[in-house]
Design a protein around this motif. Structure first.
Motif, mmCIF file in Angstrom:
data_model
loop_
_atom_site.group_PDB
_atom_site.id
_atom_site.type_symbol
_atom_site.label_atom_id
_atom_site.label_comp_id
_atom_site.label_asym_id
_atom_site.label_seq_id
_atom_site.Cartn_x
_atom_site.Cartn_y
_atom_site.Cartn_z
ATOM 1 N N PRO A 48 13.270 -28.488 -0.209
ATOM 2 C CA PRO A 48 14.012 -27.827 -1.301
ATOM 3 C C PRO A 48 15.459 -27.596 -0.892
ATOM 4 N N ALA A 49 16.318 -27.214 -1.849
ATOM 5 C CA ALA A 49 17.707 -26.889 -1.512
ATOM 6 C C ALA A 49 17.713 -25.777 -0.471
ATOM 7 N N GLY A 50 18.671 -25.851 0.445
ATOM 8 C CA GLY A 50 18.754 -24.800 1.464
ATOM 9 C C GLY A 50 18.450 -25.296 2.861
ATOM 10 N N GLY A 51 18.186 -26.596 2.987
ATOM 11 C CA GLY A 51 17.967 -27.165 4.318
ATOM 12 C C GLY A 51 18.970 -28.265 4.595
ATOM 13 N N LEU A 52 18.992 -28.727 5.823
ATOM 14 C CA LEU A 52 19.795 -29.913 6.142
ATOM 15 C C LEU A 52 18.845 -31.094 6.198
ATOM 16 N N TYR A 53 19.091 -32.069 5.337
ATOM 17 C CA TYR A 53 18.284 -33.291 5.300
ATOM 18 C C TYR A 53 19.243 -34.458 5.457
ATOM 19 N N ALA A 54 19.195 -35.109 6.602
ATOM 20 C CA ALA A 54 20.154 -36.177 6.866
ATOM 21 C C ALA A 54 19.504 -37.279 7.678
ATOM 22 N N LEU A 103 11.849 -24.825 13.731
ATOM 23 C CA LEU A 103 13.172 -24.754 13.107
ATOM 24 C C LEU A 103 13.503 -26.066 12.403
ATOM 25 N N GLY A 104 12.992 -27.153 12.929
ATOM 26 C CA GLY A 104 13.291 -28.450 12.332
ATOM 27 C C GLY A 104 12.561 -29.554 13.068
ATOM 28 N N GLY A 105 12.841 -30.782 12.655
ATOM 29 C CA GLY A 105 12.178 -31.910 13.301
ATOM 30 C C GLY A 105 12.935 -33.187 13.062
ATOM 31 N N LEU A 106 12.616 -34.169 13.881
ATOM 32 C CA LEU A 106 13.245 -35.491 13.745
ATOM 33 C C LEU A 106 12.168 -36.533 13.536
ATOM 34 N N LEU A 107 12.523 -37.548 12.778
ATOM 35 C CA LEU A 107 11.635 -38.681 12.559
ATOM 36 C C LEU A 107 12.435 -39.945 12.837
ATOM 37 N N ALA A 108 12.037 -40.690 13.867
ATOM 38 C CA ALA A 108 12.746 -41.925 14.231
ATOM 39 C C ALA A 108 11.969 -43.114 13.681
ATOM 40 N N GLU A 109 12.650 -43.979 12.948
ATOM 41 C CA GLU A 109 11.997 -45.149 12.368
ATOM 42 C C GLU A 109 12.832 -46.394 12.648
ATOM 43 N N VAL A 110 12.177 -47.463 13.105
ATOM 44 C CA VAL A 110 12.887 -48.714 13.395
ATOM 45 C C VAL A 110 12.872 -49.585 12.141
ATOM 46 N N VAL A 111 14.050 -50.119 11.783
ATOM 47 C CA VAL A 111 14.132 -50.999 10.610
ATOM 48 C C VAL A 111 14.708 -52.355 11.020
ATOM 49 N N HIS A 112 15.174 -53.115 10.045
ATOM 50 C CA HIS A 112 15.654 -54.472 10.290
ATOM 51 C C HIS A 112 16.534 -54.578 11.523
ATOM 52 N N ARG A 113 16.436 -55.676 12.195
ATOM 53 C CA ARG A 113 17.294 -56.001 13.346
ATOM 54 C C ARG A 113 17.308 -54.910 14.401
ATOM 55 N N LYS A 114 16.161 -54.329 14.629
ATOM 56 C CA LYS A 114 16.009 -53.329 15.695
ATOM 57 C C LYS A 114 16.975 -52.164 15.554
ATOM 58 N N ARG A 115 17.266 -51.825 14.349
ATOM 59 C CA ARG A 115 18.098 -50.639 14.153
ATOM 60 C C ARG A 115 17.200 -49.423 13.985
ATOM 61 N N LEU A 124 17.809 -24.279 7.216
ATOM 62 C CA LEU A 124 19.007 -23.437 7.324
ATOM 63 C C LEU A 124 18.679 -22.055 6.767
ATOM 64 N N ALA A 125 18.287 -22.011 5.507
ATOM 65 C CA ALA A 125 17.879 -20.751 4.865
ATOM 66 C C ALA A 125 16.380 -20.521 5.153
ATOM 67 N N PRO A 126 15.904 -19.279 4.965
ATOM 68 C CA PRO A 126 14.475 -18.994 5.193
ATOM 69 C C PRO A 126 13.577 -19.880 4.330
ATOM 70 N N VAL A 127 12.463 -20.331 4.897
ATOM 71 C CA VAL A 127 11.500 -21.148 4.148
ATOM 72 C C VAL A 127 10.150 -20.460 4.147
ATOM 73 N N LEU A 135 17.936 -21.435 10.722
ATOM 74 C CA LEU A 135 19.151 -21.321 11.539
ATOM 75 C C LEU A 135 20.019 -20.127 11.138
ATOM 76 N N TRP A 136 20.032 -19.793 9.862
ATOM 77 C CA TRP A 136 20.860 -18.654 9.441
ATOM 78 C C TRP A 136 20.393 -17.378 10.116
ATOM 79 N N GLN A 137 19.067 -17.208 10.198
ATOM 80 C CA GLN A 137 18.560 -15.995 10.850
ATOM 81 C C GLN A 137 18.859 -16.008 12.346
ATOM 82 N N ILE A 138 18.781 -17.188 12.947
ATOM 83 C CA ILE A 138 19.058 -17.288 14.388
ATOM 84 C C ILE A 138 20.531 -16.965 14.651
ATOM 85 N N ALA A 139 21.407 -17.503 13.791
ATOM 86 C CA ALA A 139 22.849 -17.309 13.981
ATOM 87 C C ALA A 139 23.308 -15.933 13.516
#
Ligand code: BTN
Length: 233
Positions: A48-54, A103-115, A124-127, A135-139
């Motif tokens: 939902p809105a309020g997180g970092l999704y990148a 607090l968060g997580g990472l997902l690594a995925e391999v795609v075309h040409r070994k990228r 970021l905000a409470p969930v 992170l807002w509460q931590i900071a």
């Protein structure tokens, strides 16, 4: 970095992966919300809105499984720097943890040409989820999302250079120094079985080395770790 900022998308990683040939390395996709956020082990990442999704497209050729850990170290460093808290740690394989909560997580995925696409989700905000930190509460204040993202990308670039110079060893050393998993009695769910034992070290490919009660050692390439007593971390 080349930033593509979307208000809503199914998944920033799917967006980058679907058209990976068209994007140069270090393209970053940021979304305010995701409709079908993807998590580790095929789980859904509630977005939902309020997180970092990148998602960040690394390349041109990323072949080492250690890049997953490299991403975790870079994101941890950025979260620590922006929040001012040194209490944020890493749970294998790539969860960001604060005070035994996620607090968060990472997902690594391999795609075309070994990228490699590194998908990053941070509360970021409470969930409203069990065992979740933000992170807002931590900071103790609101954290600027773009400033955090820029810090993440800067740390990623720095670690990719270090990996080019020194290989996996410094990455694994840094990950291990920030780990909340190593040295603990854990329960690991892999595709075919559940194992209990002591999480001892990471091997040179970033696999978790588990010492079983009978003294045998097992290297785990992927799976979900909890403490042996069932707690998250
Ligand atoms: C985890 O399960 O801990 C990893 C979650 C990774 C979520 C991020 S959010 C941005 C990127 N896009 C996705 O669909 N997933 C990753």
């Amino acid at each position: 970095m080349q930033l593509i900022h979307l208000s809503e998308v199914d998944s920033t990683s799917a967006f980058l992966g679907g058209e990976a040939r068209e994007f140069p390395p270090w393209t970053v996709v940021l979304a305010d919300r995701q409709r079908k956020g993807r998590g580790q082990q095929g789980r859904t990442w509630h977005s939902p809105a309020g997180g970092l999704y990148a998602s960040v497209l690394l390349g041109p050729e990323v072949v080492s499984p250690v890049f997953t850990l490299l991403g975790g170290v870079a994101v941890l460093e950025a979260c620590r720097a922006i929040s001012g808290s040194a209490e944020i740690g890493l749970k294998w394989v790539n969860d960001l943890v604060f005070d035994r909560r996620k607090l968060g997580g990472l997902l690594a995925e391999v795609v075309h040409r070994k990228r490699l696409i590194l998908g990053i989700g941070i509360n970021l905000a409470p969930v409203d989820l069990p065992d979740a930190a933000c992170l807002w509460q931590i900071a103790g204040r609101e954290v600027d999302r773009l400033a955090l993202l820029e810090e993440i990308v800067a740390r990623l670039e720095c670690w990719v250079t270090r990996w080019g110079d020194g290989g996996a060893r410094p990455v694994i050393a840094a990950w291990s120094a920030h780990s909340v998993t190593l040295g603990r009695e854990v329960r690991v769910e892999t595709a075919g079985e559940t194992l209990t034992g002591t999480a001892t070290t990471l091997d040179e490919e970033g696999r978790l080395v588990l010492e079983l009660p009978d003294g045998r050692r097992r290297q785990i390439a992927s799976g979900t770790v909890r403490l042996a007593d069932g707690r998250y971390a």
